[in-house]
Structure formats: C-alpha cells, structure tokens
Design an enzyme around this catalytic site. Structure first.
Site, short mmCIF file in Angstrom:
data_model
loop_
_atom_site.label_atom_id
_atom_site.label_comp_id
_atom_site.label_asym_id
_atom_site.label_seq_id
_atom_site.Cartn_x
_atom_site.Cartn_y
_atom_site.Cartn_z
N ARG A 160 0.83 -1.23 0.00
CA ARG A 160 0.00 0.00 0.00
C ARG A 160 0.85 1.26 0.00
O ARG A 160 0.57 2.23 0.72
CB ARG A 160 -0.94 0.02 1.22
N SER A 209 -10.33 1.54 3.52
CA SER A 209 -9.68 1.28 4.81
C SER A 209 -9.07 2.56 5.36
O SER A 209 -8.38 3.28 4.64
CB SER A 209 -8.56 0.25 4.65
N GLU A 280 -4.04 4.86 6.02
CA GLU A 280 -3.92 4.48 4.61
C GLU A 280 -4.54 5.57 3.73
O GLU A 280 -4.06 5.85 2.65
CB GLU A 280 -4.65 3.15 4.40
C1 FAD Z 1 -15.58 0.67 -0.49
C2 FAD Z 1 -14.10 0.78 -0.74
C3 FAD Z 1 -13.33 -0.37 -0.80
C4 FAD Z 1 -11.95 -0.29 -1.01
N1 FAD Z 1 -11.21 -1.45 -1.07
C5 FAD Z 1 -9.90 -1.38 -1.32
C6 FAD Z 1 -9.11 -2.59 -1.41
O1 FAD Z 1 -9.60 -3.69 -1.28
N2 FAD Z 1 -7.78 -2.46 -1.64
C7 FAD Z 1 -7.20 -1.25 -1.81
O2 FAD Z 1 -5.99 -1.22 -2.04
N3 FAD Z 1 -7.89 -0.11 -1.72
C8 FAD Z 1 -9.23 -0.14 -1.49
N4 FAD Z 1 -9.96 1.01 -1.40
C9 FAD Z 1 -9.27 2.32 -1.49
C10 FAD Z 1 -9.20 2.91 -2.91
O3 FAD Z 1 -10.25 2.42 -3.72
C11 FAD Z 1 -7.87 2.59 -3.57
O4 FAD Z 1 -6.81 3.13 -2.83
C12 FAD Z 1 -7.78 3.16 -4.99
O5 FAD Z 1 -6.62 2.69 -5.61
C13 FAD Z 1 -7.79 4.68 -5.01
O6 FAD Z 1 -7.93 5.08 -6.34
P1 FAD Z 1 -8.61 6.46 -6.72
O7 FAD Z 1 -8.55 6.61 -8.19
O8 FAD Z 1 -9.97 6.56 -6.13
O9 FAD Z 1 -7.62 7.47 -6.02
P2 FAD Z 1 -7.99 8.78 -5.19
O10 FAD Z 1 -8.68 8.40 -3.94
O11 FAD Z 1 -8.66 9.77 -6.08
O12 FAD Z 1 -6.54 9.31 -4.82
C14 FAD Z 1 -5.73 8.56 -3.94
C15 FAD Z 1 -4.27 9.02 -4.11
O13 FAD Z 1 -3.85 8.68 -5.42
C16 FAD Z 1 -3.41 9.85 -6.10
N5 FAD Z 1 -3.76 9.71 -7.50
C17 FAD Z 1 -4.96 9.39 -8.04
N6 FAD Z 1 -4.86 9.34 -9.38
C18 FAD Z 1 -3.58 9.64 -9.69
C19 FAD Z 1 -2.85 9.75 -10.91
N7 FAD Z 1 -3.42 9.56 -12.13
N8 FAD Z 1 -1.54 10.08 -10.83
C20 FAD Z 1 -0.93 10.29 -9.64
N9 FAD Z 1 -1.57 10.20 -8.45
C21 FAD Z 1 -2.88 9.87 -8.49
C22 FAD Z 1 -4.13 11.00 -5.42
O14 FAD Z 1 -3.44 12.22 -5.60
C23 FAD Z 1 -4.14 10.55 -3.99
O15 FAD Z 1 -2.90 10.84 -3.39
C24 FAD Z 1 -11.33 0.96 -1.18
C25 FAD Z 1 -12.13 2.13 -1.14
C26 FAD Z 1 -13.49 2.04 -0.92
C27 FAD Z 1 -14.31 3.31 -0.88
#
Ligand code: FAD
Length: 290
Positions: A160, A209, A280
C-alpha cells in the site's frame, strides 16, 4: 485547457467530504496535462491529481492549488495481446471489463477496488492476495520536469505504498495479463464480490480502509473492534458498525469529524495494544492527525 475555480471536491470523493479546489482542470491528452502542469508552475501552485476519490480525505477548507482530473484519452483503456494499456484516469471497472472481453485474466482482484489506474499506482492498491505491483509493467509519470516510464521497482511499490508525491501524475500504465476464459473471469469476480459484500459496508459513503494493517496478529479492523469502536460517532462521521476500519459519512460529516474519529482510534489502539496505527487514506489540504 479550461481551468475552473472553486470546484467543490466533495463531489469527487466517495465519502462526499471536502471543500473547494482553488483551481480545477480536466486534461484529456498528454499535451493538455503538460500545459496544466506548466500553468500551475507559473503560479507556484501545488498540484494534486484526483482519481475516483475513493482513498481521499479532503480538508473542509479545500486545497489551495490545482486539482487535476484526468479525462478523455487519459481515462480510457484497451486490452489485447496479453496487455492492458490504460490512461491514469481509467476506472478499474472499465479496465476489468476490457481485460475480460479480451480474455485476459490477472486483474480480477481489482473488482473490489473502486478507484482508477493512477490511484492504484499511488498506493499499490491490492486485494485478495494480489496488487498493482504484481501486474503492472510500467507507468508513465509526468511532472513539471517532463515524463518518464517507471517500472514497479522504480515507483517504489511496496505494501500500500509508492514513492509518488503530489505533482507527479500517472498519465498512462501498461499491465501484463494472462489469457483466461471469459467465463472463468466472471466466476472469480462474482466470488470476490460476494466475499466483499459479506465483510465490508457496501452502499455507504466511505474512503476505504482508514488504517494500514499493523505488524500484529490482529488486523486494524479487529483491533479497533476490540477497542469497542464499532458504531462510535463524532459529528456526522461514524466508525462502521460492520467493519471497524471504515469510517462512514453518516450525515453531512466534515473532514474534521473524520480526523477526530481517527485520532480517537489511534489513541485507543496505542493504549490497549501499544500499536501506532498509520493511516492508509490520503489527506489533501490542511489536515493533520494529532
Ligand atoms: C468501499 C471501498 C473499498 C476499497 N477497497 C480497497 C481494497 O480492497 N484495496 C485497496 O488497495 N484499496 C481499497 N480502497 C481504497 C481505494 O479504492 C484505492 O486506494 C484506490 O486505488 C484509489 O484510487 P482512486 O482513483 O480513487 O484514487 P484517489 O482516492 O482519487 O486518490 C488517492 C491518491 O492517489 C493519487 N492519484 C490518483 N490518481 C492519480 C494519478 N493519475 N496520478 C498520480 N496520483 C494519483 C491522489 O493524488 C491521492 O494521493 C477501497 C475504497 C473504498 C471506498
């Protein structure tokens, strides 16, 4: 490229919390992305990229900089020839759909992760024994200094975690997948989704999380449950009654409510287990955990 002012970031986070961005842009091509980064550099504004906002807690005061939301060709995905090629803003669900249609397996684990390719790289997202590092071949990272392709080791992908910092944008990524019949992929995804539904809150506004699992026999969720925190509420935010490592926006929660809950959870885990939980969820804007 159009730059909007004062866009409310709560609209772009799954938890529905967050104040305005000073500036907001949706670059659709590499050229537009470079233009946006140049625009921010000229004004000495910090830059952050937002994916689906599923791992993000944005301050009530918002973010005093430029927020980028990748769109157009930077949010599309294609699969074929044992590869998935996607823009950093492509949703995991779209990637999985393309991979399945091309008869390529290996991305099924991402069915439980409601984010984008770039968000997955940022924190080496993972579930059910796999993660980005296991399937990612390379990612195109763009910042004020230019662009370069980096592999998982160069990105520093560990549990992570990556070495990426705000201002570095994952514009594209290439994944190495393996041939698998479409029906098998469907069956695996259905099994994983059923497992997820049984264990975690669904149809609730959360940011995934809250804390990383510590090096301890108990997971963060079990630890916080043992601290009696399930259902604990501060303001409009509450610890999920279903899984103690989730915070729900139960009723017009503010970021300050969520941070106060996190601080309380950390305090109790430290007192009862001597463990310093690390969050996280990514903070954006002036937010600090006491
Ligand atoms: C119901 C639920 C279940 C989840 N289950 C899991 C799981 O099982 N495993 C897990 O690992 N995570 C889980 N997550 C957390 C989340 O979905 C992951 O961390 C996911 O990868 C975040 O992606 P995002 O596009 O939404 O990023 P965001 O939340 O929009 O951003 C997160 C970080 O990534 C950066 N970021 C986003 N896009 C880019 C880009 N193109 N370039 C550079 N930086 C970027 C942002 O600046 C920020 O720092 C869960 C979330 C929810 C709500």
């Amino acid at each position: 490229m159009n730059v909007e002012e004062g866009v409310l970031l709560s609209r772009f986070t799954t938890v529905g919390i967050g104040g305005p961005a000073r500036a907001f842009a949706r670059p659709e091509t590499l050229a537009q992305l470079e233009e946006a980064l140049g625009w921010a550099a000229k004004r000495e504004l910090p830059v952050a990229t937002i994916g689906l906002g599923s791992n993000l807690l944005v301050a009530d005061e918002g973010f005093d900089g430029l927020v980028l939301k990748l769109a157009g060709e930077l949010a599309q995905a294609e699969a074929g020839g044992e590869r998935l090629v996607a823009g950093g803003g492509a949703a995991n669900a779209v990637c999985l759909h393309r991979a399945r249609a091309a008869g390529l397996g290996g991305f099924e684990f991402a069915c439980a992760i409601p984010g984008t390719v770039g968000g997955g790289v940022w924190m080496n997202a993972g579930a059910y024994g796999s993660d980005w590092a296991a399937v990612l071949e390379r990612a195109l990272v763009v910042d004020g200094e230019g662009s370069r392709w980096l592999d998982p080791a160069e990105l520093g992908l560990t549990y992570r975690h990556s070495e990426l910092r705000h201002g570095q944008v994952v514009a594209r990524a290439e994944f190495r997948l393996t041939p698998r019949p479409e029906e098998e992929i469907r069956a695996t995804v259905a099994d994983l989704q059923a497992l997820r539904k049984a264990a975690q809150p669904t149809n609730k506004r959360t940011f995934g999380s809250v804390f990383q699992n510590p090096e301890h026999e108990l997971t963060a969720g079990r630890m916080l449950e043992a601290c009696g925190l399930k259902g604990h509420r501060i303001g409009g935010a509450q610890i999920s009654p279903r899984h103690a490592n989730f915070i729900e926006n139960a009723d017009t929660a503010r970021a300050a409510d969520a941070v106060a809950l996190m601080a309380e959870a950390r305090r109790r885990a430290s007192e009862q287990f001597g463990v310093g939980l690390q969050h996280e969820v990514v903070f954006l804007g002036p937010l600090e955990l006491p």
